[in-house]
Enzyme design. Structure first.
Site, short mmCIF file in Angstrom:
data_model
loop_
_atom_site.label_atom_id
_atom_site.label_comp_id
_atom_site.label_asym_id
_atom_site.label_seq_id
_atom_site.Cartn_x
_atom_site.Cartn_y
_atom_site.Cartn_z
CG HIS A 73 2.21 -3.52 2.44
ND1 HIS A 73 3.12 -2.62 2.68
CD2 HIS A 73 1.05 -2.69 2.46
CE1 HIS A 73 2.71 -1.46 3.09
NE2 HIS A 73 1.30 -1.67 2.93
CG HIS A 75 2.64 0.58 7.89
ND1 HIS A 75 3.84 1.02 6.97
CD2 HIS A 75 1.65 0.33 6.98
CE1 HIS A 75 3.09 1.10 5.65
NE2 HIS A 75 1.88 0.94 5.82
CB CYS A 104 2.99 2.93 2.91
SG CYS A 104 2.14 3.83 3.84
#
Lengths: 99, 708
Positions: free
Chosen positions: B272, B309, B141
């Site tokens: 994040h 996400h 990610c």
């Protein structure tokens, strides 16, 4: 209803060997089945499993035994040893039989 | 190089996300407080307890691209659309520029699943006619954040324009994996608030990066400047973040240092903020570590309430949210924030509207599985990057695991033996490195850890104390471990997607071997995993060298190429080669060895060996005449003859192909090792290593002896 002792111990032994197989095949525990003591901790000082391993164990046991363990972290917290896992599966089976 | 340490600006941007197609809809959704989270319709969510995802509605895409049949086409389409917009905005959609100087860096986590990760980049480069290097970063990610950083580095002499970003699809497999890990929220993702948990998303974002002087020269207005970036490894766990926050903090500190700033100059943090209880608390701890008492005064928001996400595309899409609002001097809010969760940022910009806020520098953070953290510093206008002389890079240690076994001296013999044909011997990883837990390590990971441990042993360097945080790891590889991927797909086939294996899922990111190796050897400095098909191992060595040259906070980087054979995918290469690199003179050299340095290197397009050689010789400051040996498999004879002025048959050329049964990532790392062996034994004054080629990138490296 009381379960006869003999079939109860047989069931326990069978479940123990199936959970051992999960530990070896799915969780890659590098021990022979008879080297995994039912009372060894599944965690650090014992088999060294971590939280993701425990999720794997729970999912694999659910698929294997058709019981639901995920319902809460309280359930998971009780699964400290192999015997705990087997006890839990048996108690779930009895519950569903009772219902 | 004349262009070293150039200021880098963004001159174009493009986005595809669940919010809309294009940067315009992204900005208006930020202004209007709209998210892109909706019930998933692409696959059945019946087996799962969650049905929300930030998916791009199929009918939007049908309008733009009439047919697509698989996730692989979707991933390409997302990227193609975002890239088209970015080039158009930068005024580069025509073909007037030097395509050989246009590079592409794609960040992707799971890629398109069916193909090797580098295929997306090569397909995109082909579609747009880019002829420079096309490199893929896959650090789960944090992939696209890292990709933008590498793009900045490539502008230091290897390209004039770099298009960088990322793309990922919300596939059934990704959803099943995150679901099995228990991190999906039953409601829309509410970072730093309740309920905890994340919502998966998808999409693509791309930025056009150029040197500020070039952009000014062609009259392209900069949107913002990329003033620095930093990477770090948690060296803690496959999926859980380092609970101390140290890993994330190191990435931020490195980025701030790289930008030549002080922590107090960062005016906004785009976290994040995945929404999971673990991540959000760790991130806030990290920010407190970096900013101290000042952390509470900095607005810290997460864009995942809007975008979900987006996995490998998260970094670039979230950076875009910042880029779009920066000119207005406002910051994006954290959507769906209803009530504070303990251990979360003090000022999460809880609102559904952007907040006016004066700032010059913003930090964008992302963290991925395998403990890969990346931080990017975006600034309102470019300011001179701190000018640093590039530090010469010394080759300290070598480790190789291939057909020759694990012993370096056998490698030298094997490479010169024309009859050599042996498979890799079996070995026990816990014999090579006794303190490693071998449970669940797939072959790719074992080979990597073995080669890395051997390289450290060969260098005589023990990674302990403060060196842990100054030691990094860069991996080049070509595909996922077939063992781990097989386990994951088997678990879906046997138990259904609702009960897939979370353990195997954690190992089907391309950077999983790097994560395990960082943990086994305590390498907490910068980490990255790249792929460009064949030659990826050499690509990793050169990226590691760039890190040492650019980042003074780095004392050691292990660079490796690793492959696990996968007969079903047609790849037979098996093995790993690892090279320990350090700033020249930093560590003592074991007795009886010449010092070997990486004197120069080149990174160029798949059909541009001459540019790679030209860059390498220019950087090394030597003439082709001085090279005695060539290693590697680049087969462009006419180019080599042009450079060396003699028929290529007469050039002594060696390759490690036969040691690892193929020419993929490990092969080029082994070639580098073979070259380093002849330099440090004094048999050669200068050796050239060439690797890669079609379909992504060509690499060249010149190794010489070094005397301080």
């Amino acid at each position: 209803m009381e379960i006869p002792l003999e079939s109860y111990t047989q069931r326990r032994e069978e479940l123990l060997s199936r959970v051992r197989k999960i530990l070896i095949d799915r969780l890659h525990v590098r021990r022979a089945p008879d080297e995994i003591d039912p009372d060894t901790s599944l965690f650090l000082s014992g088999l060294g499993l971590d939280s993701v391993d425990m999720v794997e164990l729970v999912i694999a046991c659910e698929a294997e035994f058709g019981v639901r363990i995920r319902s809460g972290t309280a359930g998971r917290a009780r699964l400290r040893t192999l015997n705990n896992v087997v006890d839990f599966v048996i108690s779930e089976e009895e519950k569903s039989r009772g219902a | 190089m004349s262009s070293r340490n150039a200021e880098v600006v963004v001159t174009g941007a493009g986005a595809v996300s669940a919010i809309g197609i294009g940067c315009g809809p992204l900005l208006s959704s930020l202004d209007e407080g709209r998210d892109g989270i909706r019930p998933i319709t692409r696959f059945s969510t019946h087996p799962f307890s969650v049905n929300l995802g930030a998916t791009v509605p199929d009918d939007w895409l049908r309008g733009l691209s009439p047919q697509y049949s698989s996730d692989s086409d979707l991933c390409f389409d997302f990227a193609r659309i975002a890239l088209t917009e970015a080039l158009w905005q930068a005024g580069l959609e025509g073909d007037g520029r030097d395509q050989f100087k246009t590079a592409l860096v794609v960040g992707t986590s799971l890629g398109d699943l069916k193909n090797q990760h580098h295929r997306l980049a090569s397909r995109l480069a082909g579609h747009f006619g880019f002829k420079g290097p096309a490199i893929t970063i896959s650090t789960a990610c944090s992939s696209s954040n890292n990709a933008i950083g590498l793009a900045r580095d490539l502008l230091d002499g290897f390209a004039d324009v770099v298009v960088a970003g990322g793309a990922d699809v919300l596939s059934l497999e990704a959803f099943a994996g995150f679901h099995a890990l228990g991190v999906l929220s039953p409601a829309k993702c509410a970072p730093f608030s309740r309920p905890a948990g994340t919502t998966l998303g998808e999409g693509a974002g791309f930025l056009v990066l150029e040197r500020a002087a070039d952009a000014a020269c062609r009259g392209a207005p900069p949107l913002a400047a990329v003033s620095g970036y930093g990477l770090s490894a948690d060296a803690f766990h496959e999926t859980s973040p380092d609970p101390s926050g140290g890993g994330v903090a190191r990435a931020i500190q490195m980025a701030i240092l790289d930008a030549g700033l002080a922590p107090g100059e960062i005016g906004y943090v785009n976290a994040h903020g995945s929404g999971t209880a673990n991540n959000d608390a760790v991130e806030w701890l990290a920010l407190q570590r970096v900013f101290g008492a000042g952390a509470g005064g900095i607005p810290v928001s997460s864009s995942k309430g809007h975008l979900g996400h987006c996995q490998g595309a998260a970094g670039v899409l979230e950076a875009l949210c910042v880029l779009l609002l920066m000119p207005r001097q406002s910051v994006p809010p954290t959507l769906h924030h209803r009530g504070v969760r303990p251990r979360c940022p003090e000022d999460p910009v809880a609102s559904d509207r952007p907040r006016p806020h004066p700032y010059r520098h913003a930090a964008c953070l992302n963290s991925g599985f395998g403990g890969a953290n990346a931080a990017l510093i975006l600034s309102t206008s470019s300011s001179p990057r701190p000018v640093r002389a590039a530090r010469p890079v010394e080759i300290m240690g070598l480790g190789a695991v291939a057909g020759h076994g694990l012993n370096l001296s056998e490698l030298g013999k094997a490479i010169e033996d024309p009859e050599f044909d042996q498979p890799m011997p079996a070995y026990e990883i816990d014999r090579v490195i006794p303190n490693v837990d071998p449970r669940g390590l797939d072959p790719a990971t074992r080979h990597l850890i073995a080669a890395a441990a051997l390289a450290l042993g060969d260098a005589g360097i023990a990674v302990r104390g403060p060196l842990k945080e100054r030691a990094g790891l860069v991996i080049g590889t070509t595909r996922l471990s077939s063992q781990s991927a097989g386990e994951f797909y088997r678990s879906i086939a046997e138990r259904g997607p609702g009960s897939c294996s979370p353990l195997a899922f954690a190992r089907i990111t391309l950077n999983a071997p790097a994560g395990s190796c960082s943990k086994a050897l305590m390498l907490k400095g910068p980490t990255s995993t790249l792929t460009s098909g064949p030659g990826s191992g050499l690509g990793a060595v050169l990226y590691a060298a760039t890190m040492i040259a650019n980042w003074e906070s780095v004392d050691l980087v292990l660079a490796a190429g690793v492959d696990e054979a996968d007969s079903s995918a047609g790849g037979l290469t098996e093995g790993a080669g690892c090279i320990a690199l350090a700033p020249a003179g930093k560590f003592p050299v074991p007795p009886g060895r010449e010092r070997a340095v990486l004197a120069g290197f080149g990174i160029a397009g798949p059909e541009d060996l001459s540019a790679a050689l030209g860059q390498a010789f220019a950087m090394a400051g030597i003439l082709p005449d001085s090279v005695d040996l060539i290693f590697g498999s680049a087969d462009d004879k006419s180019v080599l003859e042009h450079f060396f002025g003699r028929p290529s048959q007469k050039l002594p050329r060696l390759s490690c192909r036969k040691l690892c049964r193929g020419d993929e990532a490990a092969t080029s790392a082994l070639d580098f090792i073979a070259a380093a062996l002849v330099i440090r034994s004094g048999e050669s004054r200068a050796a050239l290593v060439v690797g890669g080629g079609r379909p992504c990138a060509t690499y060249a490296a010149i190794l010489t002896g070094w005397r301080s």
